[in-house]
Scaffold this motif. Structure first.
Motif, short mmCIF file in Angstrom:
data_model
loop_
_atom_site.label_atom_id
_atom_site.label_comp_id
_atom_site.label_asym_id
_atom_site.label_seq_id
_atom_site.Cartn_x
_atom_site.Cartn_y
_atom_site.Cartn_z
N ASP A 202 0.81 -1.22 0.00
CA ASP A 202 0.00 0.00 0.00
C ASP A 202 0.84 1.27 0.00
O ASP A 202 0.30 2.38 -0.01
CB ASP A 202 -0.98 0.01 1.18
CG ASP A 202 -0.30 -0.03 2.54
OD1 ASP A 202 0.95 0.02 2.60
OD2 ASP A 202 -1.02 -0.13 3.56
N ARG A 293 -7.08 0.19 -0.92
CA ARG A 293 -6.58 1.08 0.13
C ARG A 293 -7.73 1.82 0.81
O ARG A 293 -7.74 1.99 2.04
CB ARG A 293 -5.57 2.06 -0.44
CG ARG A 293 -4.32 1.38 -0.98
CD ARG A 293 -3.33 2.36 -1.57
NE ARG A 293 -2.31 1.65 -2.34
CZ ARG A 293 -1.26 2.23 -2.91
NH1 ARG A 293 -1.10 3.56 -2.81
NH2 ARG A 293 -0.37 1.53 -3.58
N HIS A 296 -9.68 -0.63 2.97
CA HIS A 296 -8.88 -0.97 4.15
C HIS A 296 -8.95 0.17 5.18
O HIS A 296 -9.11 -0.07 6.38
CB HIS A 296 -7.43 -1.21 3.75
CG HIS A 296 -6.54 -1.56 4.91
ND1 HIS A 296 -6.43 -2.83 5.41
CD2 HIS A 296 -5.74 -0.78 5.68
CE1 HIS A 296 -5.59 -2.83 6.44
NE2 HIS A 296 -5.15 -1.59 6.61
N LYS A 297 -8.86 1.40 4.68
CA LYS A 297 -8.90 2.56 5.58
C LYS A 297 -10.25 2.67 6.26
O LYS A 297 -10.34 2.88 7.47
CB LYS A 297 -8.61 3.83 4.79
CG LYS A 297 -8.60 5.10 5.64
CD LYS A 297 -8.28 6.31 4.80
CE LYS A 297 -8.29 7.58 5.66
NZ LYS A 297 -7.99 8.79 4.84
N HIS A 300 -10.66 -0.22 8.70
CA HIS A 300 -9.74 -0.07 9.82
C HIS A 300 -10.24 0.98 10.79
O HIS A 300 -10.16 0.80 12.01
CB HIS A 300 -8.35 0.31 9.31
CG HIS A 300 -7.33 0.42 10.40
ND1 HIS A 300 -6.79 -0.67 11.03
CD2 HIS A 300 -6.77 1.52 11.00
CE1 HIS A 300 -5.92 -0.27 11.95
NE2 HIS A 300 -5.90 1.06 11.95
N GLU A 301 -10.78 2.07 10.24
CA GLU A 301 -11.27 3.14 11.11
C GLU A 301 -12.52 2.71 11.84
O GLU A 301 -12.74 3.05 13.00
CB GLU A 301 -11.57 4.39 10.27
CG GLU A 301 -10.32 5.08 9.77
CD GLU A 301 -10.63 6.28 8.90
OE1 GLU A 301 -11.81 6.45 8.52
OE2 GLU A 301 -9.71 7.04 8.57
#
Length: 307
Positions: A202, A293, A296-297, A300-301
């Motif tokens: 990433d 990406r 994933h962000k 993840h958040e």
């Protein structure tokens, strides 16, 4: 969201980007592949004729089918490819030769993953491309089909499911060989970048993703173009009852094209493909990597534990 679902969603983003960028080039390629020898002097003659006789929107003729279908196809490609990579990576880790990012996947593992992706993709891409090619090559003044759904209904009514999957054998050959080379080339470039710069996947720049995708696209077409030409001929054979059917099988098609038109027929239309390839494939991998990406962000958040 599971990793597989994330891969499928990201693949869809890559597929949509591919269609929007590559469709105008693709229709020129298909017209040149399927037209009788001597119809077009060059790809510019073909593109100019389409623009003059059918208008600028003709370059997106049949786009609905690939926009939906290729989105699904690329989703399947990346979903199966990433799943296979994870299986091989886990096995390598158990054997003590893997790495957390799959850096040590072997050439044979990457090629096998690409074959699996291509075969899975071929189940959907065969009929999708068949319908698209029918729409792209039909008469502009007296079209046989009103649109993709009309084409599906009429072909199914005439020939059943076998008609929808016309040219499927050569499609599977193209997909298995092509995507083995395609994903192998991209992953080797990615792995080299990660190993050389000691970075995570990433952290690779978007520009490099485009560049690596463009390179992989050229590898893909170097492997499959003659096969793709035969596929196009098979899928447009017997376009209407008046045309008749020229080819009884894939090998029969190869023999007859070779005898009637020579070796040059197998690379006719390569020009627009080579121009299209870096843009379309660069956009595909950029769309996939950026969607990965972003997802994933977001995940993840929202739920760090889920990762």
């Amino acid at each position: 969201m599971s990793k597989t679902v994330q891969d499928l969603v990201s693949g869809t983003a890559g597929g949509i980007a591919q269609v929007l960028v590559g469709q105008p080039f693709d229709i020129v390629k298909v017209r040149m592949q399927t037209a009788p020898k001597g119809t077009y002097r060059s790809m510019f003659d073909c593109a100019g004729g389409i623009l003059k006789n059918e208008g600028s929107l003709a370059f997106y003729k049949g786009t609905l089918t690939p926009l939906l279908g290729i989105g699904v196809c690329v989703s399947i490609q990346f979903g199966v490819m990433e799943y296979s990579k994870r299986l091989f990576a886990r096995r390598n880790l158990q054997d003590g030769i893997g790495g957390p990012h799959g850096i040590l996947l072997t050439d044979s593992q990457l090629l096998a993953s690409g074959v699996f992706a291509g075969l899975a993709n071929g189940v959907v891409s065969g009929p999708v491309e068949h319908i698209r090619i029918r729409l792209q090559t039909q008469s502009a003044t007296k079209p046989q089909y009103a649109g993709p759904w009309d084409a599906i209904k009429k072909i199914y009514a005439q020939r059943g499911i076998a008609g929808i999957y016309k040219g499927q054998a050569v499609t599977l050959l193209r997909e298995a060989s092509g995507y083995a080379a395609y994903f192998w080339a991209y992953e080797k470039l990615v792995q080299r970048e990660m190993a050389t710069k000691h970075i995570r996947r990433d952290e690779i720049s978007p520009g490099k993703a485009v560049l690596f995708g463009a390179g992989a696209g050229y590898v893909l077409w170097a492997v499959i173009y003659p096969i793709d030409m035969i596929k196009s001929r098979m899928q447009t054979d017997g376009f209407s009852p008046a045309d008749g059917q020229k080819y009884t099988s894939t090998l029969d098609c190869v023999r007859k094209v070779w005898r009637a038109e020579g070796a040059g027929a197998f690379v006719r239309g390569l020009g627009p493909t080579l121009i299209r390839s870096p843009f379309a494939n660069g956009a595909t991998f950029l769309g996939f990597e950026m969607a990965q990406r972003l997802l994933h962000k977001i995940l993840h958040e929202e739920s760090p534990a889920a990762l």
